[in-house]
Design a protein around this motif. Structure first.
Motif, PDB file in Angstrom:
ATOM      1  N   SER A   1     -65.818  55.260 -28.755  1.00  0.00           N
ATOM      2  CA  SER A   1     -65.135  54.398 -27.788  1.00  0.00           C
ATOM      3  C   SER A   1     -63.960  53.755 -28.499  1.00  0.00           C
ATOM      4  CB  SER A   1     -66.078  53.307 -27.265  1.00  0.00           C
ATOM      5  OG  SER A   1     -67.156  53.853 -26.564  1.00  0.00           O
ATOM      6  N   ALA A   2     -62.784  53.875 -27.889  1.00  0.00           N
ATOM      7  CA  ALA A   2     -61.568  53.351 -28.523  1.00  0.00           C
ATOM      8  C   ALA A   2     -60.522  53.098 -27.449  1.00  0.00           C
ATOM      9  CB  ALA A   2     -61.036  54.349 -29.559  1.00  0.00           C
ATOM     10  N   PRO A   3     -59.541  52.256 -27.742  1.00  0.00           N
ATOM     11  CA  PRO A   3     -58.421  52.099 -26.803  1.00  0.00           C
ATOM     12  C   PRO A   3     -57.715  53.433 -26.604  1.00  0.00           C
ATOM     13  CG  PRO A   3     -58.402  50.344 -28.452  1.00  0.00           C
ATOM     14  CD  PRO A   3     -59.416  51.348 -28.902  1.00  0.00           C
ATOM     15  N   VAL A   4     -57.196  53.652 -25.422  1.00  0.00           N
ATOM     16  CA  VAL A   4     -56.576  54.929 -25.116  1.00  0.00           C
ATOM     17  C   VAL A   4     -55.397  55.206 -26.045  1.00  0.00           C
ATOM     18  CG1 VAL A   4     -54.990  54.049 -23.339  1.00  0.00           C
ATOM     19  CG2 VAL A   4     -55.851  56.396 -23.192  1.00  0.00           C
ATOM     20  N   GLU A   5     -54.709  54.149 -26.498  1.00  0.00           N
ATOM     21  CA  GLU A   5     -53.574  54.343 -27.413  1.00  0.00           C
ATOM     22  C   GLU A   5     -54.029  54.971 -28.726  1.00  0.00           C
ATOM     23  OE1 GLU A   5     -54.386  51.514 -25.990  1.00  0.00           O
ATOM     24  OE2 GLU A   5     -52.758  51.098 -24.561  1.00  0.00           O
ATOM     25  N   GLU A   6     -55.236  54.642 -29.177  1.00  0.00           N
ATOM     26  CA  GLU A   6     -55.738  55.226 -30.419  1.00  0.00           C
ATOM     27  C   GLU A   6     -56.266  56.647 -30.191  1.00  0.00           C
ATOM     28  OE1 GLU A   6     -58.369  52.657 -32.537  1.00  0.00           O
ATOM     29  OE2 GLU A   6     -57.107  50.879 -32.236  1.00  0.00           O
ATOM     30  N   LEU A   7     -56.930  56.852 -29.057  1.00  0.00           N
ATOM     31  CA  LEU A   7     -57.382  58.215 -28.748  1.00  0.00           C
ATOM     32  C   LEU A   7     -56.204  59.168 -28.632  1.00  0.00           C
ATOM     33  CD1 LEU A   7     -60.159  57.555 -26.073  1.00  0.00           C
ATOM     34  CD2 LEU A   7     -60.473  58.100 -28.495  1.00  0.00           C
ATOM     35  N   ALA A   8     -55.064  58.659 -28.191  1.00  0.00           N
ATOM     36  CA  ALA A   8     -53.879  59.509 -28.029  1.00  0.00           C
ATOM     37  C   ALA A   8     -53.410  60.083 -29.354  1.00  0.00           C
ATOM     38  CB  ALA A   8     -52.751  58.713 -27.365  1.00  0.00           C
ATOM     39  N   ARG A   9     -53.757  59.430 -30.453  1.00  0.00           N
ATOM     40  CA  ARG A   9     -53.295  59.892 -31.775  1.00  0.00           C
ATOM     41  C   ARG A   9     -54.219  60.934 -32.394  1.00  0.00           C
ATOM     42  NH1 ARG A   9     -52.009  54.209 -32.217  1.00  0.00           N
ATOM     43  NH2 ARG A   9     -53.848  53.796 -33.503  1.00  0.00           N
ATOM     44  N   LEU A  10     -55.329  61.241 -31.744  1.00  0.00           N
ATOM     45  CA  LEU A  10     -56.256  62.226 -32.292  1.00  0.00           C
ATOM     46  C   LEU A  10     -55.647  63.627 -32.264  1.00  0.00           C
ATOM     47  CD1 LEU A  10     -59.638  61.107 -30.680  1.00  0.00           C
ATOM     48  CD2 LEU A  10     -58.819  60.636 -32.995  1.00  0.00           C
ATOM     49  N   ASP A  11     -56.031  64.425 -33.255  1.00  0.00           N
ATOM     50  CA  ASP A  11     -55.556  65.807 -33.353  1.00  0.00           C
ATOM     51  C   ASP A  11     -56.533  66.715 -32.605  1.00  0.00           C
ATOM     52  OD1 ASP A  11     -54.365  68.182 -34.052  1.00  0.00           O
ATOM     53  OD2 ASP A  11     -55.308  68.253 -36.040  1.00  0.00           O
ATOM     54  N   LEU A  12     -56.416  66.742 -31.282  1.00  0.00           N
ATOM     55  CA  LEU A  12     -57.332  67.509 -30.450  1.00  0.00           C
ATOM     56  C   LEU A  12     -56.535  68.373 -29.471  1.00  0.00           C
ATOM     57  CD1 LEU A  12     -60.065  64.833 -29.519  1.00  0.00           C
ATOM     58  CD2 LEU A  12     -60.325  66.779 -31.067  1.00  0.00           C
ATOM     59  N   ASP A  13     -57.086  69.546 -29.181  1.00  0.00           N
ATOM     60  CA  ASP A  13     -56.505  70.404 -28.143  1.00  0.00           C
ATOM     61  C   ASP A  13     -57.644  71.106 -27.401  1.00  0.00           C
ATOM     62  OD1 ASP A  13     -57.323  71.930 -30.239  1.00  0.00           O
ATOM     63  OD2 ASP A  13     -55.566  73.250 -30.250  1.00  0.00           O
ATOM     64  N   PRO A  14     -58.451  70.344 -26.650  1.00  0.00           N
ATOM     65  CA  PRO A  14     -59.608  70.948 -25.971  1.00  0.00           C
ATOM     66  C   PRO A  14     -59.169  71.941 -24.903  1.00  0.00           C
ATOM     67  CG  PRO A  14     -59.199  68.735 -25.144  1.00  0.00           C
ATOM     68  CD  PRO A  14     -58.280  68.919 -26.315  1.00  0.00           C
ATOM     69  N   CYS A  15     -60.031  72.946 -24.692  1.00  0.00           N
ATOM     70  CA  CYS A  15     -59.784  73.877 -23.590  1.00  0.00           C
ATOM     71  C   CYS A  15     -60.167  73.246 -22.260  1.00  0.00           C
ATOM     72  CB  CYS A  15     -60.615  75.140 -23.779  1.00  0.00           C
ATOM     73  SG  CYS A  15     -60.143  76.110 -25.218  1.00  0.00           S
ATOM     74  N   HIS A  16     -61.225  72.457 -22.277  1.00  0.00           N
ATOM     75  CA  HIS A  16     -61.769  71.883 -21.056  1.00  0.00           C
ATOM     76  C   HIS A  16     -61.969  70.384 -21.223  1.00  0.00           C
ATOM     77  CE1 HIS A  16     -62.742  76.025 -19.888  1.00  0.00           C
ATOM     78  NE2 HIS A  16     -63.365  76.153 -21.042  1.00  0.00           N
ATOM     79  N   VAL A  17     -61.752  69.655 -20.152  1.00  0.00           N
ATOM     80  CA  VAL A  17     -62.049  68.222 -20.118  1.00  0.00           C
ATOM     81  C   VAL A  17     -62.933  67.984 -18.907  1.00  0.00           C
ATOM     82  CG1 VAL A  17     -61.087  65.925 -19.735  1.00  0.00           C
ATOM     83  CG2 VAL A  17     -59.954  67.512 -21.304  1.00  0.00           C
ATOM     84  N   LEU A  18     -64.068  67.326 -19.144  1.00  0.00           N
ATOM     85  CA  LEU A  18     -64.990  66.993 -18.071  1.00  0.00           C
ATOM     86  C   LEU A  18     -65.056  65.468 -17.948  1.00  0.00           C
ATOM     87  CD1 LEU A  18     -67.139  67.810 -15.976  1.00  0.00           C
ATOM     88  CD2 LEU A  18     -68.833  67.777 -17.843  1.00  0.00           C
ATOM     89  N   ILE A  19     -64.738  64.962 -16.779  1.00  0.00           N
ATOM     90  CA  ILE A  19     -64.789  63.516 -16.519  1.00  0.00           C
ATOM     91  C   ILE A  19     -65.982  63.270 -15.617  1.00  0.00           C
ATOM     92  CG2 ILE A  19     -63.530  61.533 -15.598  1.00  0.00           C
ATOM     93  CD1 ILE A  19     -60.962  63.320 -15.865  1.00  0.00           C
ATOM     94  N   VAL A  20     -66.964  62.498 -16.121  1.00  0.00           N
ATOM     95  CA  VAL A  20     -68.164  62.204 -15.336  1.00  0.00           C
ATOM     96  C   VAL A  20     -68.252  60.708 -15.089  1.00  0.00           C
ATOM     97  CG1 VAL A  20     -69.417  64.227 -16.142  1.00  0.00           C
ATOM     98  CG2 VAL A  20     -69.653  62.092 -17.378  1.00  0.00           C
ATOM     99  N   GLU A  21     -68.711  60.348 -13.908  1.00  0.00           N
ATOM    100  CA  GLU A  21     -68.731  58.939 -13.533  1.00  0.00           C
ATOM    101  C   GLU A  21     -69.895  58.195 -14.164  1.00  0.00           C
ATOM    102  OE1 GLU A  21     -67.721  55.453 -12.453  1.00  0.00           O
ATOM    103  OE2 GLU A  21     -66.457  57.223 -12.275  1.00  0.00           O
ATOM    104  N   ASN A  22     -71.012  58.832 -14.340  1.00  0.00           N
ATOM    105  CA  ASN A  22     -72.221  58.162 -14.807  1.00  0.00           C
ATOM    106  C   ASN A  22     -72.360  58.280 -16.327  1.00  0.00           C
ATOM    107  OD1 ASN A  22     -75.417  58.574 -15.394  1.00  0.00           O
ATOM    108  ND2 ASN A  22     -75.038  56.984 -13.874  1.00  0.00           N
ATOM    109  N   LEU A  23     -72.582  57.161 -16.985  1.00  0.00           N
ATOM    110  CA  LEU A  23     -72.695  57.162 -18.443  1.00  0.00           C
ATOM    111  C   LEU A  23     -73.878  57.998 -18.921  1.00  0.00           C
ATOM    112  CD1 LEU A  23     -71.911  56.125 -21.261  1.00  0.00           C
ATOM    113  CD2 LEU A  23     -73.321  54.105 -20.815  1.00  0.00           C
ATOM    114  N   GLN A  24     -75.052  57.818 -18.296  1.00  0.00           N
ATOM    115  CA  GLN A  24     -76.232  58.549 -18.736  1.00  0.00           C
ATOM    116  C   GLN A  24     -76.041  60.057 -18.577  1.00  0.00           C
ATOM    117  OE1 GLN A  24     -78.912  57.284 -20.225  1.00  0.00           O
ATOM    118  NE2 GLN A  24     -78.014  55.226 -20.141  1.00  0.00           N
TER     119      GLN A  24
END
Length: 390
Positions: free
Chosen positions: A232-255
Motif C-alpha cells: 500500500s502506497a500513495p499513487v505517486e510512489e506506485l507510479a515510479r515502480l518499474d512494472l509493465d504488467p500484461c493484465h490489471v485486475l481491479i476488484v472492489e472487495n478487499l478479501q
C-alpha cells in the motif's frame, strides 16, 4: 389559562426556532418586546371551573421571575370585579432564556458572538448559526477557535499538513472534531460559499496522501519490486515502480483481492471504491489489458463508469446479466441506489443491466456482491478472460 409551566414549554419551542436569529440581530431585533397571552377566561368559563381558575390566579400571584406580568380587571355580573393575569411581556431574549433555564448559555453565546464580530464583522450571520459552540465551548476552546481563524486568515495557502499548523494547543484531533464549524467560518472569511466543507481546499492545507493497495500476482513482477507482493502506497510512489504488467485486475472487495492466486503478468488493485480514478496516475497501466470486477449493483456500475474516465479501454468482468441471474440465490438488497438514471461510459450490455437494476426489473434494489460468488468458479472465468494476451 396558561400556567408558568405551559408558558415555559411555549418559550422553549420558540427559543429552539429563533435563538440564532436573535443572536445575530442583537439589540436591533424587531421581535421584542414579546407578549405571551395567558388565556384569560370569560365569566362563564371561570364559573364552570372555579377551583381551576382560582388555582391559576394564585399560581401567577406567587410567581416571581423575569419579565413583566400584566394584570387586568374584569367586572363580571355574577363574580363581580376580578383581577386576573392577562399576559407576560418579555423585553429581550435574555429574559426568555431565564424562563427556560438557558440564561448562562445565552450570556456566553452573546459575549463570544460579539467578540468574534468585533474582530471579523463578516461573521455576524454565520457565527450566530454556531450558537451551540459559542454557548458550550470552554474558554480554552474559544481561544483555540479564534487563534485558528486568525492563522488561517493570515496563511490561506500554507501547504502544510494539519499536524504542522503552528498554533499552541491546536492539534489534529481538535481540528477534525470541529471541522464543520471551522469550515463554515473560514469559508465566509475567504469569500467562499458558506456550505463549503473541504478544510484542505479552504485553508490551502496539504492533504494526507491516499494509499492504493496493490498485489503483484506474478512472481516475475514481484522480483522487480524487491520481492514485495502486497503493498500500500500513495499513487505517486506506485507510479515510479518499474512494472509493465500484461493484465490489471481491479476488484472492489478487499478479501476477494487477497484471496486471488498467482497469475502470470497480473497486477491486482483492491478496495478503491469511488477512488478508482487514482489509477489514472499510473503510467505503466497504459499498455495493460485492464478488467474491473465490482458488485452487480448500481454503485458497482457507477464505479466502473468513473474508472473509464481514466482507463477508457477498461472492460468489466462478471458484471453481466447472465452472471446476475445465474447467482439468484446469492442476491441481497442494495441499501440505497446510485441516483443517476444513466451512466455515460457504460457499454450497451452494461447499461442494460444498470437500467434493469434501477427499474427493479428482477426485484426491488437487488444486488450481487462479488464476495458471495464462489472463488473456484471465478478462477476459471478469470483464466478465460485473461486468455493468452501476453
Amino acid at each position: 389559562m396558561k400556567t408558568p409551566a405551559e408558558v415555559r414549554q411555549l418559550l422553549l419551542r420558540r427559543f429552539g426556532r429563533q435563538h440564532r436569529t436573535w443572536l445575530e440581530a442583537g439589540a436591533a431585533s424587531q421581535a421584542w418586546p414579546l407578549d405571551i397571552p395567558l388565556g384569560l377566561p370569560g365569566e362563564q368559563a371561570a364559573l364552570a371551573q372555579m377551583a381551576a381558575t382560582h388555582a391559576w390566579v394564585r399560581t401567577w400571584q406567587a410567581w416571581n421571575g423575569e419579565g413583566t406580568l400584566c394584570w387586568t380587571e374584569r367586572r363580571w355580573r355574577t363574580l363581580g370585579t376580578q383581577r386576573l393575569p392577562e399576559r407576560l411581556r418579555l423585553d429581550n431574549p435574555r429574559q426568555l432564556a431565564w424562563w427556560i433555564g438557558e440564561l448562562d448559555r445565552w450570556d456566553r453565546a452573546v459575549l463570544r458572538h460579539a467578540q468574534l464580530v468585533q474582530r471579523w464583522p463578516a461573521l455576524a450571520v454565520h457565527a450566530a448559526t454556531a450558537f451551540d459552540a459559542l454557548a458550550d465551548f470552554s474558554d480554552s476552546d474559544i481561544d483555540r477557535l479564534v487563534a485558528a481563524l486568525a492563522w488561517f486568515e493570515a496563511n490561506p495557502r500554507s501547504g502544510l499538513y494539519l499536524r504542522q499548523v503552528p498554533i499552541p494547543g491546536l492539534d489534529t484531533k481538535w481540528i477534525e472534531a470541529r471541522q464543520g464549524l471551522l469550515c463554515g467560518l473560514i469559508s465566509v472569511l475567504h469569500g467562499f460559499e458558506a456550505g463549503a466543507s473541504d478544510i484542505h481546499a479552504l485553508c490551502g492545507l496539504r492533504r494526507v496522501p491516499g494509499l492504493v493497495r496493490m498485489r503483484a500476482l506474478d512472481p516475475a513482477l514481484r522480483q522487480r519490486i524487491g520481492g514485495l507482493g502486497d503493498l500500500s502506497a500513495p499513487v505517486e510512489e506506485l507510479a515510479r515502480l518499474d512494472l509493465d504488467p500484461c493484465h490489471v485486475l481491479i476488484v472492489e472487495n478487499l478479501q476477494t483481492g487477497l484471496a486471488l492466486e498467482d497469475l502470470p503478468g497480473v497486477v491486482a488493485f483492491m478496495a478503491l471504491g469511488y477512488g478508482v480514478d487514482q489509477l489514472g496516475g499510473l503510467p505503466w497501466l497504459g499498455g495493460a489489458h485492464c478488467l474491473y470486477w465490482g458488485d452487480i449493483d448500481t454503485h458497482g456500475f457507477a464505479i466502473l463508469n468513473r474508472a473509464r474516465g481514466v482507463l477508457p479501454n477498461l472492460r468489466s468482468f462478471l458484471m453481466d446479466q447472465d452472471t446476475l441471474l445465474q447467482h439468484r440465490p446469492l442476491w441481497s438488497e442494495e441499501p440505497s441506489q446510485h441516483p443517476a438514471q444513466e451512466l455515460e461510459r457504460l457499454h450497451a450490455s452494461e447499461a442494460a443491466v444498470y437500467r434493469g437494476l434501477k427499474q427493479h426489473a428482477w426485484g426491488a434494489s437487488i444486488r450481487l456482491e462479488q464476495e458471495r460468488v464462489a472463488l473456484d468458479w471465478v478462477a476459471g472465468e478469470l483464466q478465460r478472460a485473461l486468455g493468452a494476451r501476453c
